[in-house]
Design a protein around this motif. Structure first.
Motif, PDB file in Angstrom:
ATOM      1  N   ALA A 149      11.030  11.578 -12.006  1.00  0.00           N
ATOM      2  CA  ALA A 149      10.504  10.296 -12.482  1.00  0.00           C
ATOM      3  C   ALA A 149       9.753  10.526 -13.776  1.00  0.00           C
ATOM      4  O   ALA A 149       9.286  11.631 -14.059  1.00  0.00           O
ATOM      5  N   THR A 150       9.632   9.454 -14.573  1.00  0.00           N
ATOM      6  CA  THR A 150       8.868   9.536 -15.813  1.00  0.00           C
ATOM      7  C   THR A 150       7.518   8.845 -15.698  1.00  0.00           C
ATOM      8  O   THR A 150       6.599   9.153 -16.449  1.00  0.00           O
ATOM      9  N   ARG A 151       7.380   7.941 -14.738  1.00  0.00           N
ATOM     10  CA  ARG A 151       6.130   7.204 -14.615  1.00  0.00           C
ATOM     11  C   ARG A 151       5.076   8.083 -13.937  1.00  0.00           C
ATOM     12  O   ARG A 151       5.348   8.724 -12.906  1.00  0.00           O
ATOM     13  N   PRO A 152       3.871   8.141 -14.501  1.00  0.00           N
ATOM     14  CA  PRO A 152       2.837   9.050 -13.977  1.00  0.00           C
ATOM     15  C   PRO A 152       2.544   8.851 -12.487  1.00  0.00           C
ATOM     16  O   PRO A 152       2.279   9.824 -11.774  1.00  0.00           O
ATOM     17  N   SER A 153       2.585   7.599 -12.022  1.00  0.00           N
ATOM     18  CA  SER A 153       2.261   7.358 -10.619  1.00  0.00           C
ATOM     19  C   SER A 153       3.243   8.060  -9.697  1.00  0.00           C
ATOM     20  O   SER A 153       2.858   8.625  -8.663  1.00  0.00           O
ATOM     21  N   ALA A 154       4.517   8.049 -10.047  1.00  0.00           N
ATOM     22  CA  ALA A 154       5.529   8.689  -9.219  1.00  0.00           C
ATOM     23  C   ALA A 154       5.441  10.212  -9.312  1.00  0.00           C
ATOM     24  O   ALA A 154       5.641  10.911  -8.307  1.00  0.00           O
ATOM     25  N   VAL A 155       5.141  10.722 -10.479  1.00  0.00           N
ATOM     26  CA  VAL A 155       4.997  12.174 -10.651  1.00  0.00           C
ATOM     27  C   VAL A 155       3.838  12.685  -9.785  1.00  0.00           C
ATOM     28  O   VAL A 155       3.969  13.698  -9.084  1.00  0.00           O
ATOM     29  N   GLY A 172       0.816  -1.206   0.000  1.00  0.00           N
ATOM     30  CA  GLY A 172       0.000   0.000   0.000  1.00  0.00           C
ATOM     31  C   GLY A 172       0.851   1.258   0.000  1.00  0.00           C
ATOM     32  O   GLY A 172       0.573   2.224  -0.719  1.00  0.00           O
ATOM     33  N   LEU A 173       1.919   1.250   0.810  1.00  0.00           N
ATOM     34  CA  LEU A 173       2.805   2.408   0.855  1.00  0.00           C
ATOM     35  C   LEU A 173       3.499   2.605  -0.490  1.00  0.00           C
ATOM     36  O   LEU A 173       3.661   3.741  -0.953  1.00  0.00           O
ATOM     37  N   SER A 174       3.904   1.506  -1.108  1.00  0.00           N
ATOM     38  CA  SER A 174       4.534   1.587  -2.421  1.00  0.00           C
ATOM     39  C   SER A 174       3.611   2.240  -3.437  1.00  0.00           C
ATOM     40  O   SER A 174       4.029   3.099  -4.225  1.00  0.00           O
ATOM     41  N   GLU A 175       2.361   1.861  -3.402  1.00  0.00           N
ATOM     42  CA  GLU A 175       1.384   2.440  -4.334  1.00  0.00           C
ATOM     43  C   GLU A 175       1.218   3.936  -4.101  1.00  0.00           C
ATOM     44  O   GLU A 175       1.139   4.727  -5.045  1.00  0.00           O
ATOM     45  N   GLU A 176       1.201   4.345  -2.829  1.00  0.00           N
ATOM     46  CA  GLU A 176       1.007   5.755  -2.495  1.00  0.00           C
ATOM     47  C   GLU A 176       2.216   6.603  -2.880  1.00  0.00           C
ATOM     48  O   GLU A 176       2.084   7.804  -3.122  1.00  0.00           O
ATOM     49  N   THR A 177       3.392   6.003  -2.923  1.00  0.00           N
ATOM     50  CA  THR A 177       4.610   6.782  -3.155  1.00  0.00           C
ATOM     51  C   THR A 177       5.209   6.567  -4.545  1.00  0.00           C
ATOM     52  O   THR A 177       6.368   6.902  -4.787  1.00  0.00           O
ATOM     53  N   GLY A 178       4.439   5.988  -5.445  1.00  0.00           N
ATOM     54  CA  GLY A 178       4.884   5.851  -6.830  1.00  0.00           C
ATOM     55  C   GLY A 178       5.641   4.585  -7.127  1.00  0.00           C
ATOM     56  O   GLY A 178       6.186   4.420  -8.220  1.00  0.00           O
ATOM     57  N   GLY A 179       5.695   3.648  -6.176  1.00  0.00           N
ATOM     58  CA  GLY A 179       6.417   2.404  -6.401  1.00  0.00           C
ATOM     59  C   GLY A 179       5.598   1.313  -7.042  1.00  0.00           C
ATOM     60  O   GLY A 179       6.137   0.244  -7.376  1.00  0.00           O
ATOM     61  N   GLU A 180       4.288   1.544  -7.212  1.00  0.00           N
ATOM     62  CA  GLU A 180       3.380   0.665  -7.946  1.00  0.00           C
ATOM     63  C   GLU A 180       3.350  -0.770  -7.400  1.00  0.00           C
ATOM     64  O   GLU A 180       3.192  -1.728  -8.143  1.00  0.00           O
ATOM     65  N   ARG A 181       3.545  -0.918  -6.082  1.00  0.00           N
ATOM     66  CA  ARG A 181       3.511  -2.224  -5.415  1.00  0.00           C
ATOM     67  C   ARG A 181       4.587  -3.191  -5.938  1.00  0.00           C
ATOM     68  O   ARG A 181       4.479  -4.403  -5.778  1.00  0.00           O
ATOM     69  N   TYR A 182       5.625  -2.655  -6.550  1.00  0.00           N
ATOM     70  CA  TYR A 182       6.664  -3.497  -7.138  1.00  0.00           C
ATOM     71  C   TYR A 182       7.362  -4.323  -6.060  1.00  0.00           C
ATOM     72  O   TYR A 182       7.836  -3.796  -5.054  1.00  0.00           O
TER      73      TYR A 182
END
Length: 627
Positions: free
Chosen positions: A604-610, A508-518
């Protein structure tokens, strides 16, 4: 002429430890209640032989993992109000370095534990010996030096004569309410077996009085003045309330003044959940009621708290104009935090004197303030009910419904243990603590793997109480080893094992901070290289059963209720295994009511991280320093 007894260093140490006691409020008890050990060449012929020699005065527990032995000792110490603990002995090398995580946990949480790792030869008959770390620039360094920064006291006993001052200093630190934590006496394997003529006085019973320092009169007067000037004061109760056994004094203070009491993870249970002044957890994992009070408070009264970033929401929570801090703490270091007024004293004594002084001035908060937080608390309890409720009992439960099912069967005698993952957030928001020591959550170090061995230690300290280890699958895979010890010794701990197929909290934290649950799910690797395939066919229930534990599988809410009731009544180690309803969400309780600073990638280039970075910068702009 001084009478002496000839013993090895190890034998002398065991005899000494068996004669140490603590006393507080007229109650006296053993300081070192037992010793945990895993033997190897570095301690088997020294401390191992000594524990056999004195088995009648020093109980021994056989561990399976050195880190988990420390966790068990820490659980015992916390349940014993820091007045009694266990010792832990290991061999040299990996046995000793495996202690480091447990030692850090003990020291960070101010919980006493005595570590007795074996060490390399003091006399150096062969150099290097098996498992020795060679350090070209320092001949006196061993891997045990890793324990120095995580110990409150460290000594290496290189001569028999050195044991006496080292042992006395170790006991002093263990029993000091300000200094206590992990204490390490590194014991070279040759020195352990060396004989010496010890003065018999070294083995006489010795009682260490645990102090209750009273507040300074000037600091007390300033504290009373600050409280009398406050219109929206809030108490933040930390673990120091429990360590001092100050729960009744806190209740009397809150009832007399009407001041609401929020709690940190370590302080939860300082007041029962249904006490009129209890407003629940505070901070990132806190309740909406407590966090809103924190945002508008003009005086924050910290009692036995370190003000970690989860409590202060990374310095964004206490946002009132001109907010001040009054810090009641036995440690001056914590008393001065956030530029607060220090009240350096034992929590129970200081709260009692504050109540008496404020009573003389007839201080009490306004009725409107009491009505405000009382109504907010009632609304929050309705949200808790909604999270716990399961309208369809024949479906797989959500994680809050798992807690609701447990909540329905426990009483004030049960102890609930947790440390890491998504459960701490759910528990801090939702759990209804019914007694001062029901809620046992280690969040100073938030160490995965703590729960099962800690439950073992708690049960040894409180054998007549139901003790539950709440464990996610990630934590279980870290350290299930002491299940074997519980089975071996017939210690009837209960494990509630929640399977959600991965690191749910960090996902969940990864998703919130642009890590996309990786890299946070326990799944097969997909064709694109990510771990997004089917869930792994890992059967943790079968694993627990293979270690000798009785396992009850629950597929539905209805199954879960029955299994929990059966486990609570069991007199053997029992595990309840349940898979939660969703694998891609953290838990489904109310979201965080306050922020927590986890830096997000600035480029970052990925929209989630931006997007996450934009939100992060908005939160950072609200952070303040209290000066």
């Amino acid at each position: 002429m001084t009478s002496t007894t000839r013993l090895t260093v190890a034998q002398a140490l065991v005899r000494f430890l068996a004669a140490q006691y603590t006393e507080r409020d007229g109650v006296r008890q053993r300081l070192i209640g037992a010793t945990w050990g895993i033997f190897g060449h570095g301690n088997v012929a020294g401390l191992g032989q000594a524990l056999v020699e004195y088995a009648d005065v020093m109980p021994y527990h056989q561990g399976r993992n050195e880190q988990s032995m420390v966790h068990a000792a820490v659980g015992y110490a916390r349940q014993s109000n820091r007045l009694s603990t266990h010792a832990v002995t290991t061999s040299i090398g990996p046995g000793a370095t495996n202690l480091v995580t447990g030692a850090a946990l003990a020291t960070i949480n101010h919980l006493p534990v005595l570590l007795l790792p074996g060490d390399i030869f003091a006399t150096r008959p062969a150099d290097p010996v098996l498992q020795q770390l060679e350090v070209p620039y320092a001949g006196d360094v061993s891997v045990n030096d890793c324990l120095r920064p995580v110990s409150k006291y460290f000594d290496r006993v290189t001569r028999p004569e050195a044991l006496i001052p080292a042992a006395l200093q170790a006991m002093r630190v263990l029993t000091d309410p300000v200094e206590t934590g992990a204490v390490t006496l590194a014991l070279p394997q040759d020195v352990q077996a060396e004989a010496h003529d010890w003065p018999d006085a070294f083995f006489a019973e010795r009682t260490w009085v645990v102090r209750r320092p009273a507040p300074d009169a000037t600091e007390l007067a300033e504290a009373v003045h600050a409280i009398r000037a406050a219109r929206r004061p809030l108490v933040v109760a930390g673990g120091g309330v429990h360590h001092s056994r100050a729960e009744e004094a806190l209740a009397e203070f809150a009832e007399a003044t009407g001041i609401p009491v929020a709690s940190t993870q370590a302080g939860k249970g300082s007041l029962r959940y249904d006490h009129p002044q209890d407003v629940g957890g505070v901070g990132h994992t806190g309740t909406a009621t407590a966090d809103e009070l924190a945002r508008t408070a003009d005086l924050v009264i910290g009692v036995g708290t370190r003000y970690t970033d989860f409590t202060t929401a990374s310095h964004t929570l206490f946002a009132g104009d001109g907010v001040r801090f009054l810090n009641l703490n036995i440690a001056a270091y914590d008393g001065h935090k956030l530029a607060g007024l220090p009240l350096v004293a034992d929590a129970r004594i200081a709260l009692t004197e504050l109540t008496q002084s404020l009573g003389m001035h007839e201080y009490r908060v306004a009725d409107a303030y009491v009505t405000e937080y009382s109504e907010d608390k009632e609304r929050w309890e309705q949200r808790v009910d909604a999270c716990y409720e399961a309208e369809e009992p024949d479906v797989r439960p959500t994680q809050p419904q798992v807690l609701g099912a447990l909540d329905a069967i426990v009483d004030e005698t049960d102890v609930i243990i947790n440390a890491a993952g998504s459960l701490p957030g759910d528990l801090h928001k939702l759990w209804r603590a019914r007694s001062r020591d029901q809620y046992h959550l280690e969040y100073g170090y938030s160490c995965m793997g703590y729960e099962i061995p800690a439950a073992l230690g708690v049960k040894l300290a409180a054998p007549d109480r139901p003790v539950w280890a709440l464990v996610g699958d990630g934590t279980y895979l870290m350290m299930p080893t002491e299940i074997v010890t519980a089975v071996q010794e017939g210690v009837a701990i209960k494990i509630l094992l929640v399977q959600n197929h991965g690191y749910a909290s960090i996902g969940g934290l990864s998703e919130e901070t642009g890590g996309e649950r990786y890299g946070t799910a326990y799944r097969y690797r997909a064709d694109d290289g990510t771990f997004t395939g089917a869930p792994l066919p890992v059967d943790l229930a079968a694993n627990a059963a293979s270690l000798g534990m009785r396992v009850l599988r629950a597929k539905t809410v209805r199954d879960l209720r029955a299994a929990l009731a059966e486990a609570r009544a069991a007199d053997t180690p029992t595990c309840v295994y349940v898979e939660t309803q969703t694998a891609d969400t953290v838990s489904g309780p109310p979201p965080a009511q306050a922020w927590w600073d986890v830096p997000v990638a600035e480029t970052a280039t990925r929209p989630s991280a931006v997007k996450a970075r934009e939100l992060y910068e908005r939160h950072v702009s609200t952070r303040r320093r209290h000066l």
